[in-house]
Design a protein around this motif. Structure first.
Motif, PDB file in Angstrom:
ATOM      1  N   HIS A  45       0.842  -1.199   0.000  1.00 42.93           N
ATOM      2  CA  HIS A  45       0.000   0.000   0.000  1.00 42.93           C
ATOM      3  C   HIS A  45       0.883   1.257   0.000  1.00 42.93           C
ATOM      4  O   HIS A  45       0.618   2.213  -0.732  1.00 42.93           O
ATOM      5  CB  HIS A  45      -0.926  -0.056   1.229  1.00 42.93           C
ATOM      6  N   VAL A  49       0.865   4.208  -2.747  1.00 44.96           N
ATOM      7  CA  VAL A  49       0.584   5.601  -2.373  1.00 44.96           C
ATOM      8  C   VAL A  49       1.701   6.521  -2.867  1.00 44.96           C
ATOM      9  O   VAL A  49       1.436   7.600  -3.393  1.00 44.96           O
ATOM     10  CB  VAL A  49       0.380   5.739  -0.842  1.00 44.96           C
ATOM     11  N   LYS A  86     -10.127   5.005   5.019  1.00 48.53           N
ATOM     12  CA  LYS A  86     -10.263   3.896   4.061  1.00 48.53           C
ATOM     13  C   LYS A  86      -9.401   4.187   2.835  1.00 48.53           C
ATOM     14  O   LYS A  86      -9.489   5.255   2.248  1.00 48.53           O
ATOM     15  CB  LYS A  86     -11.739   3.745   3.664  1.00 48.53           C
ATOM     16  N   ALA A  87      -8.572   3.218   2.475  1.00 51.19           N
ATOM     17  CA  ALA A  87      -7.710   3.388   1.299  1.00 51.19           C
ATOM     18  C   ALA A  87      -8.556   3.382   0.034  1.00 51.19           C
ATOM     19  O   ALA A  87      -9.376   2.495  -0.158  1.00 51.19           O
ATOM     20  CB  ALA A  87      -6.676   2.263   1.239  1.00 51.19           C
ATOM     21  N   VAL A  91      -5.097   2.441  -4.381  1.00 49.68           N
ATOM     22  CA  VAL A  91      -3.916   2.169  -3.547  1.00 49.68           C
ATOM     23  C   VAL A  91      -4.154   0.991  -2.590  1.00 49.68           C
ATOM     24  O   VAL A  91      -3.457   0.842  -1.589  1.00 49.68           O
ATOM     25  CB  VAL A  91      -3.426   3.430  -2.782  1.00 49.68           C
ATOM     26  N   GLU A  92      -5.145   0.163  -2.916  1.00 49.32           N
ATOM     27  CA  GLU A  92      -5.366  -1.047  -2.119  1.00 49.32           C
ATOM     28  C   GLU A  92      -4.311  -2.079  -2.506  1.00 49.32           C
ATOM     29  O   GLU A  92      -4.049  -2.287  -3.686  1.00 49.32           O
ATOM     30  CB  GLU A  92      -6.765  -1.617  -2.370  1.00 49.32           C
ATOM     31  N   HIS A 152       2.308   9.529   6.238  1.00 44.07           N
ATOM     32  CA  HIS A 152       1.486   8.354   5.980  1.00 44.07           C
ATOM     33  C   HIS A 152       2.293   7.091   6.298  1.00 44.07           C
ATOM     34  O   HIS A 152       1.791   6.136   6.880  1.00 44.07           O
ATOM     35  CB  HIS A 152       1.031   8.412   4.516  1.00 44.07           C
ATOM     36  N   HIS A 156       1.665   4.133   9.199  1.00 53.24           N
ATOM     37  CA  HIS A 156       1.636   2.698   8.947  1.00 53.24           C
ATOM     38  C   HIS A 156       2.755   1.930   9.657  1.00 53.24           C
ATOM     39  O   HIS A 156       2.598   0.745   9.909  1.00 53.24           O
ATOM     40  CB  HIS A 156       1.610   2.420   7.446  1.00 53.24           C
TER      41      HIS A 156
END
Length: 171
Positions: A45, A49, A86-87, A91-92, A152, A156
């Motif tokens: 992900h 991104v 929510k992605a 970009v999932e 970001h 994560h």
């Protein structure tokens, strides 16, 4: 690009790689539960991104509209993990398993693309003057698009630490 942003991109990426380097492929692809991402998926992900951000910035630079958009307090928004974001589909991450080295290579590749792309922008001040729509943050100045990449990633990295704890707890 200013030194602080460059250092943050570098430092955050190093922290990310440190978190995943010693994982076995089983740990890397293990899911704390079926509705959650594996560490491998979180990392994939991040690659997606970063690549999508390059496209967004490139697109934003081509726009004629020079209106200054409001700056957002991106770190407060992104680093607040109590708010789930929510992605977007684009970009999932992939559902297939990954190897650690494969993801590290993808991360290195996307970062090289980002830095190469940014080095082609002669007048960096234009990044603060132009903006483009961000899926989670709304209209965002282009220089803040760069900033959101490492923020970001920091968000994560915290998620990865949690997944590791959850996976350890199961054994």
């Amino acid at each position: 690009m200013n030194k602080l942003v460059n250092d943050k991109l570098y430092e955050t990426r190093n922290n990310l790689v440190k978190e995943i380097t010693l994982l076995s492929d089983a740990q890397f692809n293990g899911k704390p539960d079926k509705n959650k991402w594996s560490i491998a998926q979180v990392c994939h992900h991040l690659v997606l991104v970063e690549e999508a951000s390059i496209k967004a910035i490139a697109w934003g630079l081509k726009e004629v509209d020079h209106t200054q958009k409001d700056r957002k307090n991106v770190h407060l928004i992104i680093l607040d993990r109590t708010k789930k974001i929510k992605a977007p589909k684009i970009v999932e991450p992939d559902v297939k398993p990954f190897e650690v080295q494969q993801i590290i290579d993808l991360l290195n590749d996307s970062r090289k693309k980002l830095l190469t792309f940014l080095s082609t922008i002669e007048d960096k001040s234009i990044l603060a003057e132009k903006s483009v729509q961000h899926p989670a943050l709304g209209e965002l100045p282009l220089d803040q698009w760069i900033e959101q990449i490492y923020l970001h990633e920091q968000r994560h990295i915290e998620q990865i630490k949690e997944i590791k704890l959850l996976l350890d707890a199961r054994h």
